[in-house]
Scaffold this active site. Structure first.
Site, mmCIF file in Angstrom:
data_model
loop_
_atom_site.group_PDB
_atom_site.id
_atom_site.type_symbol
_atom_site.label_atom_id
_atom_site.label_comp_id
_atom_site.label_asym_id
_atom_site.label_seq_id
_atom_site.Cartn_x
_atom_site.Cartn_y
_atom_site.Cartn_z
ATOM 1 C CD GLU A 51 16.121 12.293 -24.277
ATOM 2 O OE1 GLU A 51 15.027 11.849 -24.586
ATOM 3 O OE2 GLU A 51 16.147 12.968 -22.950
ATOM 4 C CE LYS B 192 13.424 8.723 -23.573
ATOM 5 N NZ LYS B 192 13.246 10.019 -23.164
ATOM 6 C CB CYS C 136 15.777 10.721 -20.957
ATOM 7 S SG CYS C 136 15.369 12.284 -19.742
#
Length: 265
Positions: free
Chosen positions: A41, A110, A154
């Site tokens: 990330e 995301k 994540c």
């Protein structure tokens, strides 16, 4: 399919990060024939978590081209890693997936934004990504050789329903590019990654940031590759480096047949 993941300590300056990645890619390619490379990330530029990096990808600007050129220069699929991206006046944490010739195959914004307050006697970590990023709302899949890849970033890792939807879509390889903080990483990282592999009978490539990225953020590392049975086939520690593994589509098929699960691979 032979893959590699690269674990680094990204900083704000993208030139430093790109130099590290290129050095590792040169070393990897000198010794191995690999098909794909996975990055962590915000590998391109790591901000302090309180405001966006000034080095934003926008359209096909220089930052976009810098990432694209990694795929082209080393003739690999470049997958999973994310960069802060400006679209329609909003900043997103976006994964870019490139072909070996530099074609943008897909991207993913995301969905689940991280918020944590771990302030205490031994820790001062307070992060709220909602103050920096806007959240995405669409999953992303793409075919890489015999595999179907689903990408995530994540904090998505804590939402199993996202991966079950990927499973329903026939995904058999999951990418979880991350910048897991040290306290949450020690507590939950490996357990959650293995769970996503086991419950979805899929390979998982979990590529994490590592070390002290800046005065605000310290990341856990321990990037790992897990097979569809939940076995860890490669794991790094708390230093920069890379992993190489061979993924076998027949291994996925055998495990799914044994567990009597439906999606075809």
């Amino acid at each position: 399919m032979k893959v590699a993941l690269i674990q680094i300590t990204s900083v704000l300056d993208p030139n430093q990060n790109l130099e590290k990645i290129e050095n590792y890619l040169s070393e990897i390619k000198a010794q191995n024939e690999i098909d794909a490379v996975f990055l962590p990330e915000v590998f391109y530029s790591m901000s302090n978590g309180k405001e966006p990096t000034p080095y934003l990808v926008e359209g096909k600007n220089e930052h976009f081209k810098n990432i694209q050129n990694l795929a082209k220069k080393f003739n690999v699929y470049l997958l999973g890693g994310s960069a802060a991206t400006l679209k329609d006046g909003k900043v997103y944490n976006t994964t870019y997936n490139f072909s070996p010739t530099g074609i943008l195959l897909s991207s993913y914004d995301k969905i689940h934004l991280f918020a944590v307050n771990l302030r205490g006697k031994e820790n001062s970590t307070v992060i709220d990504e909602g103050k920096v990023y806007s959240s995405g709302n669409e999953l992303n899949t793409l075919d890489i050789n015999e595999f179907k890849l689903g990408t995530s970033i994540c904090f998505d890792l804590r939402f199993p329903e996202l991966y079950r939807e990927y499973f329903k879509q026939g995904v058999n390889l999951l990418s979880i590019s991350s910048a897991f903080t040290v306290p949450t990483g020690k507590a939950h990282w490996k357990t959650l990654v293995k769970a996503r592999a086991i419950e979805n009978q899929s390979y998982v490539i979990a590529c994490d940031q590592v070390g002290k990225n800046n005065e605000t953020i310290k990341t856990y590392g321990h990037s790992l590759i897990v097979d569809p049975w939940g076995e860890v086939i490669g794991e790094l520690g708390e230093e920069e480096g890379y992993l190489i593994a061979k993924l076998d589509i027949e291994h996925v098929r055998k495990i799914r047949a044994r567990m009597n699960v439906a999606p075809r691979v």
